[in-house]
Design a protein around this motif. Structure first.
Motif, short mmCIF file in Angstrom:
data_model
loop_
_atom_site.label_atom_id
_atom_site.label_comp_id
_atom_site.label_asym_id
_atom_site.label_seq_id
_atom_site.Cartn_x
_atom_site.Cartn_y
_atom_site.Cartn_z
N ASP A 291 0.83 -1.21 0.00
CA ASP A 291 0.00 0.00 0.00
C ASP A 291 0.86 1.26 0.00
O ASP A 291 0.58 2.22 -0.72
N LEU A 292 1.93 1.23 0.76
CA LEU A 292 2.83 2.39 0.82
C LEU A 292 3.60 2.54 -0.49
O LEU A 292 3.73 3.65 -1.01
N ILE A 293 4.08 1.44 -1.04
CA ILE A 293 4.78 1.50 -2.32
C ILE A 293 3.85 2.04 -3.41
O ILE A 293 4.25 2.89 -4.22
N ALA A 294 2.61 1.59 -3.42
CA ALA A 294 1.63 2.09 -4.40
C ALA A 294 1.43 3.59 -4.25
O ALA A 294 1.31 4.32 -5.24
N TRP A 295 1.41 4.08 -3.02
CA TRP A 295 1.27 5.53 -2.77
C TRP A 295 2.45 6.28 -3.39
O TRP A 295 2.27 7.29 -4.06
N TYR A 296 3.66 5.77 -3.17
CA TYR A 296 4.84 6.40 -3.76
C TYR A 296 4.82 6.31 -5.28
O TYR A 296 5.22 7.26 -5.97
N GLU A 297 4.35 5.21 -5.81
CA GLU A 297 4.26 5.08 -7.28
C GLU A 297 3.32 6.14 -7.85
O GLU A 297 3.58 6.70 -8.92
N ARG A 298 2.25 6.44 -7.14
CA ARG A 298 1.33 7.50 -7.60
C ARG A 298 2.00 8.87 -7.55
O ARG A 298 1.54 9.81 -8.21
N ARG A 299 3.08 9.00 -6.82
CA ARG A 299 3.84 10.25 -6.74
C ARG A 299 4.98 10.26 -7.74
O ARG A 299 5.80 11.17 -7.75
N GLY A 300 5.09 9.22 -8.59
CA GLY A 300 6.12 9.19 -9.63
C GLY A 300 7.33 8.34 -9.34
O GLY A 300 8.27 8.28 -10.15
N TYR A 301 7.36 7.66 -8.20
CA TYR A 301 8.49 6.77 -7.88
C TYR A 301 8.28 5.44 -8.59
O TYR A 301 7.16 5.01 -8.83
N ARG A 302 9.39 4.79 -8.93
CA ARG A 302 9.28 3.49 -9.58
C ARG A 302 10.09 2.47 -8.79
O ARG A 302 11.14 2.77 -8.22
N ARG A 303 9.56 1.27 -8.79
CA ARG A 303 10.24 0.15 -8.15
C ARG A 303 11.43 -0.25 -9.01
O ARG A 303 11.33 -0.31 -10.23
N THR A 304 12.55 -0.53 -8.37
CA THR A 304 13.74 -0.94 -9.11
C THR A 304 13.98 -2.44 -9.03
O THR A 304 14.76 -2.96 -9.83
N GLY A 305 13.36 -3.10 -8.07
CA GLY A 305 13.66 -4.51 -7.84
C GLY A 305 14.96 -4.72 -7.09
O GLY A 305 15.31 -5.84 -6.74
N GLU A 306 15.69 -3.64 -6.82
CA GLU A 306 16.96 -3.73 -6.08
C GLU A 306 16.65 -3.82 -4.58
O GLU A 306 16.03 -2.90 -4.02
N MET A 307 17.03 -4.92 -3.99
CA MET A 307 16.71 -5.19 -2.59
C MET A 307 17.95 -5.14 -1.71
O MET A 307 19.05 -5.50 -2.15
N THR A 308 17.76 -4.71 -0.48
CA THR A 308 18.78 -4.80 0.55
C THR A 308 18.15 -5.49 1.76
O THR A 308 16.95 -5.35 2.00
N PRO A 309 18.95 -6.22 2.51
CA PRO A 309 18.39 -6.99 3.62
C PRO A 309 17.90 -6.10 4.77
O PRO A 309 18.46 -5.03 5.02
N PHE A 310 16.87 -6.57 5.44
CA PHE A 310 16.43 -5.93 6.68
C PHE A 310 17.45 -6.28 7.76
O PHE A 310 17.94 -7.42 7.79
N PRO A 311 17.76 -5.35 8.67
CA PRO A 311 18.78 -5.65 9.70
C PRO A 311 18.21 -6.50 10.85
O PRO A 311 18.05 -6.04 11.98
N TYR A 312 17.89 -7.75 10.52
CA TYR A 312 17.42 -8.68 11.55
C TYR A 312 18.44 -8.75 12.68
O TYR A 312 19.64 -8.75 12.44
N GLY A 313 17.94 -8.77 13.92
CA GLY A 313 18.82 -8.87 15.08
C GLY A 313 19.27 -7.53 15.63
O GLY A 313 19.87 -7.48 16.69
N ASP A 314 19.00 -6.44 14.92
CA ASP A 314 19.35 -5.10 15.41
C ASP A 314 18.07 -4.40 15.85
O ASP A 314 17.34 -3.84 15.03
N GLU A 315 17.77 -4.48 17.13
CA GLU A 315 16.50 -3.99 17.64
C GLU A 315 16.35 -2.48 17.56
O GLU A 315 15.27 -1.95 17.81
#
Length: 179
Positions: free
Chosen positions: A135-159
């Motif tokens: 839902d948030l990504i779709a909101w940004y897409e309506r503002r002209g942002y595009r998905r790149t498919g480039e992913m970075t990991p979530f910092p699991y273990g860093d609270e």
């Protein structure tokens, strides 16, 4: 007084704003208070979104600013802008849950983009969003942002970034040309 008609004012955050900004960011994303708005991450992350040290680091960092948005002298939103060569990074975006859905977000992101172009002459804005936040990504897409498919990991273990409630979290890079 009808606060909906009151204008927004923009300024760079100072050290004195840190506690209020942490409270705003936490209220927009975590815990039961965040459920008043639509940007909540309460179902995918528990714990904190940020802390005073993290916010102060953004305020103090060179080539960075934490744009603070006020209405009637009260902080209602914020966003990080950081100069990274030919592009700016947009992050730490929060709008008070009580005011979400009134169009403030699109007004503020447009102002942030304008300021990044004017201040640094950048040609793109970059941001990262948790990839399951469709839902948030779709909101940004309506503002002209595009998905790149480039992913970075979530910092699991860093609270410092929260306690994940699922094991498939990662960040996707979104990009918008600034013309």
């Amino acid at each position: 007084m009808d606060t909906a008609a009151s204008p927004l004012t923009y300024r760079d955050a100072t050290d004195a704003d840190v506690d209020a900004l942490v409270a705003l960011i936490e209220s927009a994303y975590r815990g039961d208070a965040s459920r008043a708005g639509w940007t909540t991450e309460a179902d995918i992350l528990q714990g904190q979104r940020t802390d005073p040290q993290g916010v102060l680091a953004v305020v103090k960092a060179p080539d960075s600013r934490l744009l603070t948005v006020e209405r009637d002298g009260v902080i209602v939103a914020c966003c990080q802008l950081e100069h990274r060569g030919a592009h700016a990074y947009f992050g730490m975006f929060a709008v008070s849950p009580a005011l979400q859905g009134e169009g403030l977000g699109k007004t503020i992101i447009a102002e942030a983009e304008r300021r990044a172009r004017a201040t640094w002459g950048v040609t793109e804005m970059h941001m990262t969003v948790i990839s399951v936040r469709e839902d948030l990504i779709a909101w940004y897409e309506r503002r002209g942002y595009r998905r790149t498919g480039e992913m970075t990991p979530f910092p699991y273990g860093d609270e410092r970034f929260g306690i994940p409630q699922r094991d498939d979290l990662q960040f996707e890079l979104l990009v918008k040309p600034l013309v």
